[in-house]
Enzyme design. Sequence first.
Site, PDB file in Angstrom:
ATOM      1  CD  GLU A  14       7.843   3.922  -2.412  1.00  0.00           C
ATOM      2  OE1 GLU A  14       7.723   4.318  -3.586  1.00  0.00           O
ATOM      3  OE2 GLU A  14       7.013   3.195  -1.855  1.00  0.00           O
TER       4      GLU A  14
ATOM      5  N   GLY B 234       3.794  -2.575  -7.647  1.00  0.00           N
ATOM      6  CA  GLY B 234       2.467  -3.168  -7.439  1.00  0.00           C
ATOM      7  C   GLY B 234       1.617  -3.225  -8.697  1.00  0.00           C
ATOM      8  CB  SER B 235       0.046  -0.786 -10.705  1.00  0.00           C
ATOM      9  OG  SER B 235       0.984   0.272 -10.796  1.00  0.00           O
TER      10      SER B 235
ATOM     11  CG  HIS C 233       5.754   1.911  -5.437  1.00  0.00           C
ATOM     12  ND1 HIS C 233       5.479   2.922  -4.551  1.00  0.00           N
ATOM     13  CD2 HIS C 233       4.577   1.641  -6.057  1.00  0.00           C
ATOM     14  CE1 HIS C 233       4.191   3.248  -4.643  1.00  0.00           C
ATOM     15  NE2 HIS C 233       3.629   2.472  -5.558  1.00  0.00           N
TER      16      HIS C 233
ATOM     17  CB  ALA D 134      -0.941  -0.027   1.197  1.00  0.00           C
ATOM     18  NE  ARG D 135       1.014   5.761  -2.007  1.00  0.00           N
ATOM     19  CZ  ARG D 135       0.746   5.089  -3.122  1.00  0.00           C
ATOM     20  NH1 ARG D 135       1.059   3.801  -3.222  1.00  0.00           N
ATOM     21  NH2 ARG D 135       0.186   5.708  -4.163  1.00  0.00           N
TER      22      ARG D 135
ATOM     23  CG  ASP E 290       5.569  -3.021  -4.401  1.00  0.00           C
ATOM     24  OD1 ASP E 290       6.661  -3.137  -4.995  1.00  0.00           O
ATOM     25  OD2 ASP E 290       4.562  -2.509  -4.930  1.00  0.00           O
TER      26      ASP E 290
END
Length: 352
Positions: A300, A320-321, A318, A270-271, A295
């Site tokens: 970051e 995720g998508s 990061h 998520a974050r 992730d």
Amino acid sequence: MEKRASALDTLRSLGVPHIETELEEETMADATSGKPTVLVTRRLPDAVHDRLMRDYDARLNPEDRLYTKDALIRAAEGADAILPCHTEHFTEEVFASLPKSVRIIANFSVGYDHVDVAAAKKHGVVVTNTPEVLSDATAETTILLMLGAARRAGEGERLVRSGGWKDWSPAFMVGRAVTGKRLGILGMGRVGQAVADLARAFRMEIHYHNRARLSPDKEQGAVWHDSLNDMLPHCDFLSLHCNVTEETRGIMNAARFALLPDGAVLVNAARGAVVDDDALVDALESGKLFAAGIDAYNNEPNVDKRLIALDNTFLLPHVGSANRETRDAMGFRALDNLDAFFAGREPGDRVA
Ligand code: 8YV
């Protein structure tokens, strides 16, 4: 030609980066056509780029370099819209300095914690995001993190690559089972529900904490806990899928890690801001947590060195998508929002 030269001079005098690049042609377009001008902060997928170039005058960032705050503000001079990613931060200070020409920020992301929504409203700037289209990709990444952390995938990969793998025994590199375990989901929105769907294939028992209980068809037998603290003792795996708000910032702190069963696994796609890193590192070092799959990080891309040094972390950058289909869909969704706005309609994904 004259118009082109003067527009380039103007942009150069404003200190807009990349102006000496092959993008001069495209940068020029906004000085010569009647289309809205969109500042695009990062490199977009090809299909999204093509549609953008067809319908808008785009100011691009071909080198895909992170804008500084000041460069972003300068680059936005005269632009009607900005299409940013979560890598750019829109604080009150930025909104106060943004050129008044900018009327919409169409994010290429579902998360919008990088945008001060109250400041956007105050300054009359519309903000949109890209929900739905990345739920499955993020759920896939979550399962990858869960398996990677539980089965020590990062450690194993490092061992093989380093040439350090010398032997095998039944006691070698033993992890934890995922199948049949209890999974707690914090934030049962679209992504949380997609994770639960995939986790059911592992016959996991799903628990969740959400402000509101889901309807039975969405819940599908998952156990709702009206308080996070009540859910935590039931989580062999805990996966975070909540937005960052004042309420959730640092929500996974030392007291809450202590409520998890010993040897639990934490997953965060998520974050980073929802986790207190000091508490996380303590829980990983003490063995309270067996492992963590992560992730999304605080600060970051400067990942806390203590997380990097630990063997029981499985770390992704990061992503995720990050699959082609999803990134195309995110870009198209951002363009749909721009199209609606400039056609005088309400953008479908307006968050401010
Ligand atoms: C995106 C994400 O790739 O959409 C989000 O909120 O966290 C990511 O999956 C990224 O934020 C793009 O800006």
